[in-house]
Design an enzyme around this catalytic site. Sequence first.
Site, PDB file in Angstrom:
ATOM      1  N   ARG A 261      -9.345   0.850   9.217  1.00 17.82           N
ATOM      2  CA  ARG A 261      -8.957  -0.501   9.635  1.00 17.82           C
ATOM      3  C   ARG A 261     -10.007  -1.143  10.521  1.00 17.82           C
ATOM      4  O   ARG A 261      -9.835  -2.308  10.908  1.00 17.82           O
ATOM      5  CB  ARG A 261      -7.637  -0.428  10.417  1.00 17.82           C
ATOM      6  CG  ARG A 261      -6.382  -0.605   9.568  1.00 17.82           C
ATOM      7  CD  ARG A 261      -5.197  -0.310  10.467  1.00 17.82           C
ATOM      8  NE  ARG A 261      -4.026  -1.086  10.216  1.00 17.82           N
ATOM      9  CZ  ARG A 261      -2.951  -0.642   9.577  1.00 17.82           C
ATOM     10  NH1 ARG A 261      -2.944   0.543   9.048  1.00 17.82           N
ATOM     11  NH2 ARG A 261      -1.877  -1.404   9.458  1.00 17.82           N
TER      12      ARG A 261
ATOM     13  N   ARG B 218       0.527  -8.515  13.715  1.00 18.47           N
ATOM     14  CA  ARG B 218      -0.138  -7.540  12.831  1.00 18.47           C
ATOM     15  C   ARG B 218      -1.016  -8.258  11.815  1.00 18.47           C
ATOM     16  O   ARG B 218      -2.104  -7.791  11.477  1.00 18.47           O
ATOM     17  CB  ARG B 218       0.909  -6.670  12.132  1.00 18.47           C
ATOM     18  CG  ARG B 218       1.547  -5.678  13.094  1.00 18.47           C
ATOM     19  CD  ARG B 218       2.828  -5.117  12.534  1.00 18.47           C
ATOM     20  NE  ARG B 218       2.622  -4.321  11.340  1.00 18.47           N
ATOM     21  CZ  ARG B 218       3.577  -4.061  10.455  1.00 18.47           C
ATOM     22  NH1 ARG B 218       4.804  -4.527  10.641  1.00 18.47           N
ATOM     23  NH2 ARG B 218       3.315  -3.326   9.413  1.00 18.47           N
TER      24      ARG B 218
ATOM     25  N   ARG C 190      11.696  -5.736   4.675  1.00 21.24           N
ATOM     26  CA  ARG C 190      11.503  -4.338   4.256  1.00 21.24           C
ATOM     27  C   ARG C 190      12.508  -3.390   4.924  1.00 21.24           C
ATOM     28  O   ARG C 190      12.796  -3.507   6.105  1.00 21.24           O
ATOM     29  CB  ARG C 190      10.077  -3.943   4.642  1.00 21.24           C
ATOM     30  CG  ARG C 190       9.690  -2.547   4.312  1.00 21.24           C
ATOM     31  CD  ARG C 190       8.210  -2.395   4.210  1.00 21.24           C
ATOM     32  NE  ARG C 190       7.473  -2.736   5.434  1.00 21.24           N
ATOM     33  CZ  ARG C 190       6.143  -2.742   5.499  1.00 21.24           C
ATOM     34  NH1 ARG C 190       5.425  -2.481   4.427  1.00 21.24           N
ATOM     35  NH2 ARG C 190       5.539  -3.035   6.626  1.00 21.24           N
TER      36      ARG C 190
ATOM     37  N   LYS D 282       0.831  -1.216   0.000  1.00 21.98           N
ATOM     38  CA  LYS D 282       0.000   0.000   0.000  1.00 21.98           C
ATOM     39  C   LYS D 282       0.863   1.263   0.000  1.00 21.98           C
ATOM     40  O   LYS D 282       0.583   2.200  -0.725  1.00 21.98           O
ATOM     41  CB  LYS D 282      -0.922   0.028   1.244  1.00 21.98           C
ATOM     42  CG  LYS D 282      -1.888  -1.140   1.324  1.00 21.98           C
ATOM     43  CD  LYS D 282      -2.890  -0.963   2.458  1.00 21.98           C
ATOM     44  CE  LYS D 282      -2.269  -1.008   3.848  1.00 21.98           C
ATOM     45  NZ  LYS D 282      -1.700  -2.321   4.233  1.00 21.98           N
TER      46      LYS D 282
ATOM     47  N   ARG E 159      11.933  -0.963  10.176  1.00 22.98           N
ATOM     48  CA  ARG E 159      10.875  -0.529  11.095  1.00 22.98           C
ATOM     49  C   ARG E 159      10.825  -1.417  12.337  1.00 22.98           C
ATOM     50  O   ARG E 159      10.919  -2.638  12.236  1.00 22.98           O
ATOM     51  CB  ARG E 159       9.525  -0.630  10.383  1.00 22.98           C
ATOM     52  CG  ARG E 159       9.101   0.637   9.706  1.00 22.98           C
ATOM     53  CD  ARG E 159       7.899   0.430   8.850  1.00 22.98           C
ATOM     54  NE  ARG E 159       6.745  -0.137   9.549  1.00 22.98           N
ATOM     55  CZ  ARG E 159       5.526  -0.196   9.024  1.00 22.98           C
ATOM     56  NH1 ARG E 159       5.319   0.281   7.820  1.00 22.98           N
ATOM     57  NH2 ARG E 159       4.538  -0.720   9.684  1.00 22.98           N
TER      58      ARG E 159
HETATM   59  P1  AMP Z   1       1.087   0.525   8.918  1.00 18.18           P
HETATM   60  O1  AMP Z   1       2.282   1.348   8.632  1.00 18.18           O
HETATM   61  O2  AMP Z   1      -0.121   0.958   8.140  1.00 18.18           O
HETATM   62  O3  AMP Z   1       1.336  -0.948   8.815  1.00 18.18           O
HETATM   63  O4  AMP Z   1       0.720   0.818  10.465  1.00 18.18           O
HETATM   64  C1  AMP Z   1       1.638   0.539  11.504  1.00 18.18           C
HETATM   65  C2  AMP Z   1       0.897   0.495  12.841  1.00 18.18           C
HETATM   66  O5  AMP Z   1       0.289   1.757  13.109  1.00 18.18           O
HETATM   67  C3  AMP Z   1      -0.248  -0.520  12.913  1.00 18.18           C
HETATM   68  O6  AMP Z   1       0.232  -1.823  13.204  1.00 18.18           O
HETATM   69  C4  AMP Z   1      -1.082   0.085  14.023  1.00 18.18           C
HETATM   70  O7  AMP Z   1      -0.511  -0.148  15.296  1.00 18.18           O
HETATM   71  C5  AMP Z   1      -0.972   1.573  13.749  1.00 18.18           C
HETATM   72  N1  AMP Z   1      -2.036   2.025  12.813  1.00 18.18           N
HETATM   73  C6  AMP Z   1      -1.868   2.467  11.543  1.00 18.18           C
HETATM   74  N2  AMP Z   1      -3.038   2.809  10.986  1.00 18.18           N
HETATM   75  C7  AMP Z   1      -3.997   2.564  11.920  1.00 18.18           C
HETATM   76  C8  AMP Z   1      -5.416   2.693  11.946  1.00 18.18           C
HETATM   77  N3  AMP Z   1      -6.100   3.130  10.865  1.00 18.18           N
HETATM   78  N4  AMP Z   1      -6.059   2.352  13.079  1.00 18.18           N
HETATM   79  C9  AMP Z   1      -5.392   1.926  14.172  1.00 18.18           C
HETATM   80  N5  AMP Z   1      -4.054   1.749  14.203  1.00 18.18           N
HETATM   81  C10 AMP Z   1      -3.352   2.075  13.093  1.00 18.18           C
END
Ligand code: AMP
Length: 229
Positions: free
Chosen positions: A90, A173, A128, A15, A162
Amino acid sequence: MSTIIVLMGAPGAGKGTQARLLQERLGLPQISTGDIFRALKHAQTPLAQEVREIMERGQLVPDDLTIQLVKERTARDDAKDGYILDGFPRTPAQAETLERLAAEQNKQIVAIQIDVPYDLLEKRMTGRRNCPVCNEIYNIYFKPPRHDNVCDFHPDAQLVHRGDDNLETVRKRLATYDEQTRPLLDYYASKNLLRVVDGNRKRESIYQDIATVVSDESEEVRRVLHDHR
Ligand code: AMP
């Protein structure tokens, strides 16, 4: 009517990569809730500390905080002609908020699922690496940098892994995604708002499919793509 492009798909589906390409080429801002939360990395407040711990556990940040941040970010001037959401919504509450926001902002939603086989996702995430300067995304298995752990475009920049891309957090996750976010795909499909693209290909091919979907749905995007030819 301008468009909200919602990129859906499991963590590691690509994404962020596609959102960045769309941002560069369509001139719409990429709004990534994960990036917004990661930017709190150095903040010394109790809230920032709590967010960091939630992310390390592979869980979701509470809806009220996430929704508040998205409302504020999408109200900024650069989002008035549309924007790209990467990592939001989400949960069902977030999806409901987005519909309300879209109506208030007079925008249409196009949800695009980047579909990648589950068994590839772990390697995609644990491999990554990001450039801290330009945010270019690499993968030590699938798209290594030319020189070990250094950005191709910024030779002084050591790539970053990360904190939540370690195997233990990655598995959590994916489980969180399965329980809380995957059901949203059915929700968007039932409203005929979901389009699916095959995410197990080169980034350019995936981008072309996404651009086609978006331009089919959006007169404004069609114009931008046409002007770029
Ligand atoms: P991502 O980079 O999108 O994989 O997000 C990394 C982390 O940020 C996730 O594992 C969540 O802990 C938090 N996070 C990101 N977007 C959301 C969301 N829309 N709602 C809740 N937590 C989020």
